[in-house]
Design a protein around this motif. Sequence first.
Motif, PDB file in Angstrom:
ATOM      1  N   PRO A   1      30.760 -44.123   9.048  1.00 55.53           N
ATOM      2  CA  PRO A   1      31.415 -45.434   9.204  1.00 55.53           C
ATOM      3  C   PRO A   1      32.875 -45.326   9.621  1.00 55.53           C
ATOM      4  O   PRO A   1      33.462 -46.317  10.073  1.00 55.53           O
ATOM      5  CB  PRO A   1      31.278 -46.065   7.814  1.00 55.53           C
ATOM      6  N   SER A   2      33.478 -44.137   9.499  1.00 51.33           N
ATOM      7  CA  SER A   2      34.878 -43.990   9.897  1.00 51.33           C
ATOM      8  C   SER A   2      35.063 -44.101  11.401  1.00 51.33           C
ATOM      9  O   SER A   2      36.181 -44.239  11.883  1.00 51.33           O
ATOM     10  CB  SER A   2      35.430 -42.643   9.418  1.00 51.33           C
ATOM     11  N   HIS A   3      33.971 -44.044  12.165  1.00 53.08           N
ATOM     12  CA  HIS A   3      34.068 -44.177  13.618  1.00 53.08           C
ATOM     13  C   HIS A   3      34.150 -45.627  14.067  1.00 53.08           C
ATOM     14  O   HIS A   3      34.258 -45.892  15.271  1.00 53.08           O
ATOM     15  CB  HIS A   3      32.877 -43.497  14.295  1.00 53.08           C
ATOM     16  N   ARG A   4      34.120 -46.541  13.129  1.00 56.13           N
ATOM     17  CA  ARG A   4      34.273 -47.942  13.493  1.00 56.13           C
ATOM     18  C   ARG A   4      35.710 -48.212  13.950  1.00 56.13           C
ATOM     19  O   ARG A   4      36.626 -47.492  13.579  1.00 56.13           O
ATOM     20  CB  ARG A   4      33.939 -48.835  12.296  1.00 56.13           C
ATOM     21  N   PRO A   5      35.938 -49.269  14.743  1.00 56.84           N
ATOM     22  CA  PRO A   5      37.305 -49.597  15.166  1.00 56.84           C
ATOM     23  C   PRO A   5      38.227 -49.763  13.969  1.00 56.84           C
ATOM     24  O   PRO A   5      37.871 -50.436  12.996  1.00 56.84           O
ATOM     25  CB  PRO A   5      37.127 -50.918  15.918  1.00 56.84           C
ATOM     26  N   HIS A   6      39.406 -49.150  14.041  1.00 57.13           N
ATOM     27  CA  HIS A   6      40.300 -49.170  12.886  1.00 57.13           C
ATOM     28  C   HIS A   6      41.286 -50.320  12.933  1.00 57.13           C
ATOM     29  O   HIS A   6      41.908 -50.650  11.913  1.00 57.13           O
ATOM     30  CB  HIS A   6      41.077 -47.848  12.798  1.00 57.13           C
TER      31      HIS A   6
ATOM     32  N   ALA B   1      41.736 -44.365  12.802  1.00 60.65           N
ATOM     33  CA  ALA B   1      43.188 -44.417  12.592  1.00 60.65           C
ATOM     34  C   ALA B   1      43.851 -43.089  12.928  1.00 60.65           C
ATOM     35  O   ALA B   1      44.993 -43.051  13.380  1.00 60.65           O
ATOM     36  CB  ALA B   1      43.494 -44.801  11.144  1.00 60.65           C
ATOM     37  N   LYS B   2      43.132 -41.980  12.730  1.00 64.09           N
ATOM     38  CA  LYS B   2      43.728 -40.680  12.993  1.00 64.09           C
ATOM     39  C   LYS B   2      43.491 -40.189  14.424  1.00 64.09           C
ATOM     40  O   LYS B   2      43.707 -39.032  14.725  1.00 64.09           O
ATOM     41  CB  LYS B   2      43.220 -39.641  11.992  1.00 64.09           C
ATOM     42  N   GLY B   3      43.070 -41.122  15.301  1.00 60.38           N
ATOM     43  CA  GLY B   3      42.906 -40.759  16.700  1.00 60.38           C
ATOM     44  C   GLY B   3      43.561 -41.725  17.659  1.00 60.38           C
ATOM     45  O   GLY B   3      43.473 -41.555  18.874  1.00 60.38           O
TER      46      GLY B   3
ATOM     47  N   ALA C   1      35.285 -42.703  26.943  1.00 65.63           N
ATOM     48  CA  ALA C   1      34.009 -42.038  26.657  1.00 65.63           C
ATOM     49  C   ALA C   1      34.180 -40.766  25.850  1.00 65.63           C
ATOM     50  O   ALA C   1      33.202 -40.236  25.317  1.00 65.63           O
ATOM     51  CB  ALA C   1      33.282 -41.720  27.966  1.00 65.63           C
ATOM     52  N   ILE C   2      35.398 -40.246  25.743  1.00 60.92           N
ATOM     53  CA  ILE C   2      35.607 -38.945  25.095  1.00 60.92           C
ATOM     54  C   ILE C   2      36.600 -39.040  23.944  1.00 60.92           C
ATOM     55  O   ILE C   2      37.265 -38.066  23.594  1.00 60.92           O
ATOM     56  CB  ILE C   2      36.082 -37.891  26.124  1.00 60.92           C
ATOM     57  N   ALA C   3      36.687 -40.199  23.326  1.00 59.44           N
ATOM     58  CA  ALA C   3      37.636 -40.419  22.241  1.00 59.44           C
ATOM     59  C   ALA C   3      37.405 -39.467  21.079  1.00 59.44           C
ATOM     60  O   ALA C   3      36.274 -39.096  20.770  1.00 59.44           O
ATOM     61  CB  ALA C   3      37.526 -41.863  21.749  1.00 59.44           C
ATOM     62  N   ASP C   4      38.490 -39.045  20.450  1.00 57.06           N
ATOM     63  CA  ASP C   4      38.484 -38.284  19.191  1.00 57.06           C
ATOM     64  C   ASP C   4      38.089 -36.821  19.323  1.00 57.06           C
ATOM     65  O   ASP C   4      37.995 -36.131  18.302  1.00 57.06           O
ATOM     66  CB  ASP C   4      37.565 -38.937  18.151  1.00 57.06           C
ATOM     67  N   ARG C   5      37.830 -36.316  20.546  1.00 51.11           N
ATOM     68  CA  ARG C   5      37.335 -34.949  20.589  1.00 51.11           C
ATOM     69  C   ARG C   5      37.748 -34.140  21.814  1.00 51.11           C
ATOM     70  O   ARG C   5      37.327 -32.987  21.959  1.00 51.11           O
ATOM     71  CB  ARG C   5      35.802 -34.947  20.499  1.00 51.11           C
TER      72      ARG C   5
ATOM     73  N   ILE D   1      46.996 -35.506  14.523  1.00 51.91           N
ATOM     74  CA  ILE D   1      47.806 -34.504  13.852  1.00 51.91           C
ATOM     75  C   ILE D   1      47.520 -33.112  14.387  1.00 51.91           C
ATOM     76  O   ILE D   1      48.408 -32.254  14.479  1.00 51.91           O
ATOM     77  CB  ILE D   1      47.588 -34.557  12.317  1.00 51.91           C
ATOM     78  N   SER D   2      46.288 -32.840  14.801  1.00 43.99           N
ATOM     79  CA  SER D   2      45.934 -31.495  15.237  1.00 43.99           C
ATOM     80  C   SER D   2      46.379 -31.203  16.656  1.00 43.99           C
ATOM     81  O   SER D   2      46.695 -30.060  16.984  1.00 43.99           O
ATOM     82  CB  SER D   2      44.419 -31.275  15.105  1.00 43.99           C
ATOM     83  N   VAL D   3      46.414 -32.205  17.514  1.00 44.25           N
ATOM     84  CA  VAL D   3      46.802 -31.993  18.910  1.00 44.25           C
ATOM     85  C   VAL D   3      48.250 -32.370  19.168  1.00 44.25           C
ATOM     86  O   VAL D   3      48.963 -31.671  19.897  1.00 44.25           O
ATOM     87  CB  VAL D   3      45.865 -32.785  19.852  1.00 44.25           C
ATOM     88  N   HIS D   4      48.701 -33.471  18.564  1.00 42.92           N
ATOM     89  CA  HIS D   4      50.041 -33.977  18.876  1.00 42.92           C
ATOM     90  C   HIS D   4      51.042 -33.807  17.728  1.00 42.92           C
ATOM     91  O   HIS D   4      52.215 -34.120  17.896  1.00 42.92           O
ATOM     92  CB  HIS D   4      49.961 -35.456  19.254  1.00 42.92           C
ATOM     93  N   ALA D   5      50.572 -33.327  16.569  1.00 41.25           N
ATOM     94  CA  ALA D   5      51.433 -33.167  15.391  1.00 41.25           C
ATOM     95  C   ALA D   5      52.127 -34.471  15.016  1.00 41.25           C
ATOM     96  O   ALA D   5      53.279 -34.491  14.593  1.00 41.25           O
ATOM     97  CB  ALA D   5      52.465 -32.063  15.633  1.00 41.25           C
ATOM     98  N   GLU D   6      51.404 -35.576  15.169  1.00 43.13           N
ATOM     99  CA  GLU D   6      51.932 -36.898  14.832  1.00 43.13           C
ATOM    100  C   GLU D   6      50.837 -37.707  14.149  1.00 43.13           C
ATOM    101  O   GLU D   6      49.654 -37.418  14.292  1.00 43.13           O
ATOM    102  CB  GLU D   6      52.371 -37.647  16.095  1.00 43.13           C
ATOM    103  N   SER D   7      51.271 -38.738  13.446  1.00 41.92           N
ATOM    104  CA  SER D   7      50.336 -39.657  12.824  1.00 41.92           C
ATOM    105  C   SER D   7      50.797 -41.078  13.097  1.00 41.92           C
ATOM    106  O   SER D   7      51.996 -41.377  13.058  1.00 41.92           O
ATOM    107  CB  SER D   7      50.268 -39.416  11.315  1.00 41.92           C
ATOM    108  N   ALA D   8      49.847 -41.966  13.397  1.00 39.19           N
ATOM    109  CA  ALA D   8      50.202 -43.338  13.750  1.00 39.19           C
ATOM    110  C   ALA D   8      50.700 -44.130  12.551  1.00 39.19           C
ATOM    111  O   ALA D   8      51.507 -45.038  12.700  1.00 39.19           O
ATOM    112  CB  ALA D   8      48.995 -44.037  14.369  1.00 39.19           C
ATOM    113  N   TYR D   9      50.219 -43.777  11.361  1.00 37.66           N
ATOM    114  CA  TYR D   9      50.514 -44.578  10.183  1.00 37.66           C
ATOM    115  C   TYR D   9      50.985 -43.694   9.039  1.00 37.66           C
ATOM    116  O   TYR D   9      50.447 -42.608   8.828  1.00 37.66           O
ATOM    117  CB  TYR D   9      49.267 -45.360   9.747  1.00 37.66           C
ATOM    118  N   ASP D  10      51.961 -44.184   8.281  1.00 35.59           N
ATOM    119  CA  ASP D  10      52.412 -43.512   7.066  1.00 35.59           C
ATOM    120  C   ASP D  10      51.955 -44.354   5.890  1.00 35.59           C
ATOM    121  O   ASP D  10      52.507 -45.411   5.616  1.00 35.59           O
ATOM    122  CB  ASP D  10      53.939 -43.381   7.080  1.00 35.59           C
ATOM    123  N   PHE D  11      50.937 -43.878   5.204  1.00 31.99           N
ATOM    124  CA  PHE D  11      50.360 -44.657   4.118  1.00 31.99           C
ATOM    125  C   PHE D  11      50.980 -44.357   2.760  1.00 31.99           C
ATOM    126  O   PHE D  11      50.748 -45.080   1.819  1.00 31.99           O
ATOM    127  CB  PHE D  11      48.850 -44.399   4.035  1.00 31.99           C
ATOM    128  N   GLY D  12      51.765 -43.248   2.682  1.00 28.86           N
ATOM    129  CA  GLY D  12      52.239 -42.892   1.356  1.00 28.86           C
ATOM    130  C   GLY D  12      53.707 -42.571   1.249  1.00 28.86           C
ATOM    131  O   GLY D  12      54.186 -42.232   0.170  1.00 28.86           O
TER     132      GLY D  12
END
Length: 451
Positions: free
Chosen positions: A205-210, A33-35, A120-124, A410-421
């Motif tokens: 397990p967080s690497h599973r499809p979100h 979710a955070k990528g 092939a290079i997701a999340d990093r 958040i670290s590269v784009h200063a954005e988040s896809a979801y607002d949970f709170g």
Amino acid sequence: MNTGDTAWVLVSAALVLLMTPGLAFFYGGMTRAKGVLNMMMMSFGTIAVVGVLWVLFGYSAAFGNDIGGGLLGNPLAKLGLRGVLDTGDGAPLVGTIPEVAFVGFQAVFAIITVALITGAIADRAKFGAWMVFAAIWVTLVYFPVAHWVFAFTKDAAGNPTGGWIGQGMGAIDFAGGTAVHINAGAAALALALILGKRKGFGKDPSHRPHNMPFVMLGAGLLWFGWFGFNAGSALGANAVAGYAWINTLAAPCAAILGWLLVEKLRDGHATSLGAASGAVAGLVAITPACSALTPLWSLVLGLLAGAVCAVAVGLKYRLGFDDSLDVVGVHLVGGILGTLFIGLAADPNSPAAGQGLFYGGGLALLGKQSLAAFAVMTYSFVIAYVVGWIINKTIGFRISSAHEAAGIDISVHAESAYDFGGRVSGSFSPLAEIDGHHQGTAAPHEAKVDA
């Protein structure tokens, strides 16, 4: 010029362009979710950089007059699309369509090919580093390989002057098994090796499809656009397009069944991710072969592609490389399978008129298909590895461990896809928190209240 053919190619080009946003959903849903935003941004960034380079010199390098024995078109011959923009009675044609329509159709092929690598290079991967890689790789690899496979031209005397694989050697690749899928899959493998594994690869397990609905939506958009990809490659609204269209339906249908069967036998359950991945595997395999096989053989190829690719994606854990979203297992393996299958089952009565081994053609066509696949795979892998290594050693290709743990969005784009709170984002700075600093006062752009 034929207006019906022109209309079909323009619609097909739009369908193929839609495939890249579809890929963004497909890949985005498969990440954490955070990528997801970074994954989508790499697709949209690819559209931008490749589109610009295509207009400037990419089309000319791929389809300009040959200057290297079938290896490269002249990148200066049609610089800035010079000479293809005449819309009058003397407008240059490719077959029965204006050349400028052909320019657009081929542009979106270049875009989706480069975008495929990102899985092939997701999340990093650093976004800036990816953009630099995309610009260099498309210039050094895709443009020349497109010339090898897709350029069919003749000089004034009628002598062939196109690419060495398609026109010169006579290998069959109707819509891009070599130029697109093997090409992208080999580059993806090179970058996966350069960047290394994600933190917790194979364990976390967080690497599973979100978001599986995103994955299914993306697969649907890809399949929808693929009819333009394959049937549009006929460059006309004709029987060849219809032949490619029906095979583009048949193969992925069978591939879904093949993938789900492997899942059921291996894991005890069939998954939605398997159905989506199976469809894409079948589409990849039929891409080079959609004008060469009968629909019955397309079903066989699709069934094989679904089963073989389902097995192949699991090999990354045994072999120890982190191909995050299975680009190698689906696109490289599926592309090779479809390309080689032509050498076995090509029907001489098909539009491609190839004669495979099963039709008494011996090993001649299979040899050509094998050489084409091996040449593209080797060239793409070597250049991608060298370019990726240089980028990694200079500007750096991978984000820091702290940024990876916090999430690349958040670290590269200063954005988040979801607002949970519904949190007031001005009350803290995630970036400062990552870097180990305390920020008491939010910057003006951070002081907004999330809806």
